[in-house]
Design a protein around this motif. Sequence first.
Motif, PDB file in Angstrom:
ATOM      1  N   TYR A  66       0.880  -1.238   0.098  1.00  0.00           N
ATOM      2  CA  TYR A  66       0.091  -0.069   0.122  1.00  0.00           C
ATOM      3  C   TYR A  66       1.023   1.349  -0.205  1.00  0.00           C
ATOM      4  O   TYR A  66       2.141   1.209   0.070  1.00  0.00           O
ATOM      5  CB  TYR A  66      -0.891  -0.036   1.295  1.00  0.00           C
ATOM      6  N   ALA A  67       0.229   2.466  -0.048  1.00  0.00           N
ATOM      7  CA  ALA A  67       0.829   3.780  -0.021  1.00  0.00           C
ATOM      8  C   ALA A  67      -0.166   4.575   1.207  1.00  0.00           C
ATOM      9  O   ALA A  67      -1.240   4.286   1.024  1.00  0.00           O
ATOM     10  CB  ALA A  67       0.965   4.295  -1.179  1.00  0.00           C
ATOM     11  N   SER A  68       0.740   5.293   1.969  1.00  0.00           N
ATOM     12  CA  SER A  68      -0.027   5.934   3.023  1.00  0.00           C
ATOM     13  C   SER A  68      -1.147   7.030   2.432  1.00  0.00           C
ATOM     14  O   SER A  68      -2.004   7.327   3.023  1.00  0.00           O
ATOM     15  CB  SER A  68       0.802   6.715   4.048  1.00  0.00           C
ATOM     16  N   CYS A  73      -6.388   2.247  -0.225  1.00  0.00           N
ATOM     17  CA  CYS A  73      -5.602   1.319   0.759  1.00  0.00           C
ATOM     18  C   CYS A  73      -6.261   1.638   2.037  1.00  0.00           C
ATOM     19  O   CYS A  73      -6.317   0.577   2.702  1.00  0.00           O
ATOM     20  CB  CYS A  73      -4.186   1.905   0.722  1.00  0.00           C
ATOM     21  N   MET A  74      -6.649   2.949   2.100  1.00  0.00           N
ATOM     22  CA  MET A  74      -7.164   3.155   3.589  1.00  0.00           C
ATOM     23  C   MET A  74      -8.563   2.551   3.812  1.00  0.00           C
ATOM     24  O   MET A  74      -8.895   1.800   4.781  1.00  0.00           O
ATOM     25  CB  MET A  74      -7.355   4.632   3.443  1.00  0.00           C
ATOM     26  N   LEU A  75      -9.402   2.313   2.745  1.00  0.00           N
ATOM     27  CA  LEU A  75     -10.581   1.857   2.885  1.00  0.00           C
ATOM     28  C   LEU A  75     -10.366   0.210   3.051  1.00  0.00           C
ATOM     29  O   LEU A  75     -11.118  -0.343   3.988  1.00  0.00           O
ATOM     30  CB  LEU A  75     -11.317   1.928   1.496  1.00  0.00           C
ATOM     31  N   ALA A 117       0.410  -0.309  -9.266  1.00  0.00           N
ATOM     32  CA  ALA A 117      -0.826   0.390  -8.566  1.00  0.00           C
ATOM     33  C   ALA A 117      -1.009  -0.061  -7.040  1.00  0.00           C
ATOM     34  O   ALA A 117      -0.632  -1.081  -6.924  1.00  0.00           O
ATOM     35  CB  ALA A 117      -2.091   0.263  -9.492  1.00  0.00           C
ATOM     36  N   TYR A 118      -1.736   1.013  -6.476  1.00  0.00           N
ATOM     37  CA  TYR A 118      -2.103   0.515  -5.185  1.00  0.00           C
ATOM     38  C   TYR A 118      -3.320   0.530  -4.734  1.00  0.00           C
ATOM     39  O   TYR A 118      -4.061   1.345  -5.422  1.00  0.00           O
ATOM     40  CB  TYR A 118      -1.554   1.737  -4.073  1.00  0.00           C
ATOM     41  N   TYR A 133      -1.991 -12.666  -7.476  1.00  0.00           N
ATOM     42  CA  TYR A 133      -1.947 -11.279  -7.008  1.00  0.00           C
ATOM     43  C   TYR A 133      -3.508 -10.424  -7.821  1.00  0.00           C
ATOM     44  O   TYR A 133      -3.806 -10.919  -8.932  1.00  0.00           O
ATOM     45  CB  TYR A 133      -0.909 -10.690  -7.201  1.00  0.00           C
ATOM     46  N   ALA A 134      -3.584  -9.489  -7.136  1.00  0.00           N
ATOM     47  CA  ALA A 134      -4.698  -8.441  -7.763  1.00  0.00           C
ATOM     48  C   ALA A 134      -4.372  -6.929  -7.321  1.00  0.00           C
ATOM     49  O   ALA A 134      -3.786  -6.996  -6.296  1.00  0.00           O
ATOM     50  CB  ALA A 134      -6.166  -8.781  -7.173  1.00  0.00           C
ATOM     51  N   MET A 135      -4.920  -6.148  -8.025  1.00  0.00           N
ATOM     52  CA  MET A 135      -4.630  -4.769  -7.746  1.00  0.00           C
ATOM     53  C   MET A 135      -6.210  -4.044  -7.179  1.00  0.00           C
ATOM     54  O   MET A 135      -7.026  -4.315  -7.883  1.00  0.00           O
ATOM     55  CB  MET A 135      -4.076  -3.902  -8.670  1.00  0.00           C
ATOM     56  N   GLY A 136      -6.211  -3.287  -6.537  1.00  0.00           N
ATOM     57  CA  GLY A 136      -7.125  -2.323  -6.019  1.00  0.00           C
ATOM     58  C   GLY A 136      -7.989  -2.737  -4.795  1.00  0.00           C
ATOM     59  O   GLY A 136      -7.801  -3.962  -4.468  1.00  0.00           O
TER      60      GLY A 136
END
Length: 158
Positions: A66-68, A73-75, A117-118, A133-136
């Motif tokens: 993730y990225a801050s 990512c927060m969700l 992507a994050y 793996y997956a993104m999103g």
Amino acid sequence: MNMLLKILLLSLVVWAKPNSYVSVHTIVQQLPTGTTTNAIQFIEQDWNLAKQRAMQENKLIFVDVYASWCPPCMLLKTKTFQNKKVGDFFNQHFVNISIDAEKSIGPQVARYFGVTAYPTLVFTDGAGKPVLYAMGYMGTKDILKFAQAALDKLSATK
């Protein structure tokens, strides 16, 4: 449409208060030892420890890259990863690690997995070889299906 609206609203909150993610992330990290939560229990930023535990426990590794500053990512951290059903399943079947792709070992791990992507969510074997793996962002049902697919894929190769 309802989920899209929630993500949009969350994005606005994060944009208005960029440190709110750090606060939530810090609170989760600062739970006293022995505290029981419904959430996924993550190792933070220690890739070698995750691999060591996975080998000892004969489990796959679940990697949250993730990225801050990332709203999806927060969700994931505040909703999906906090769900009791998700936490119970992931804590039972996987060694879970959360890696900030922009700090410490994060850039190296992100390059290793080819993160573009994050968030990027990866299941690996104990040696760190990617399985799936997956993104999103993923909600509760989708992440549980994704996790089961990783277990099924590993079982099919044995």
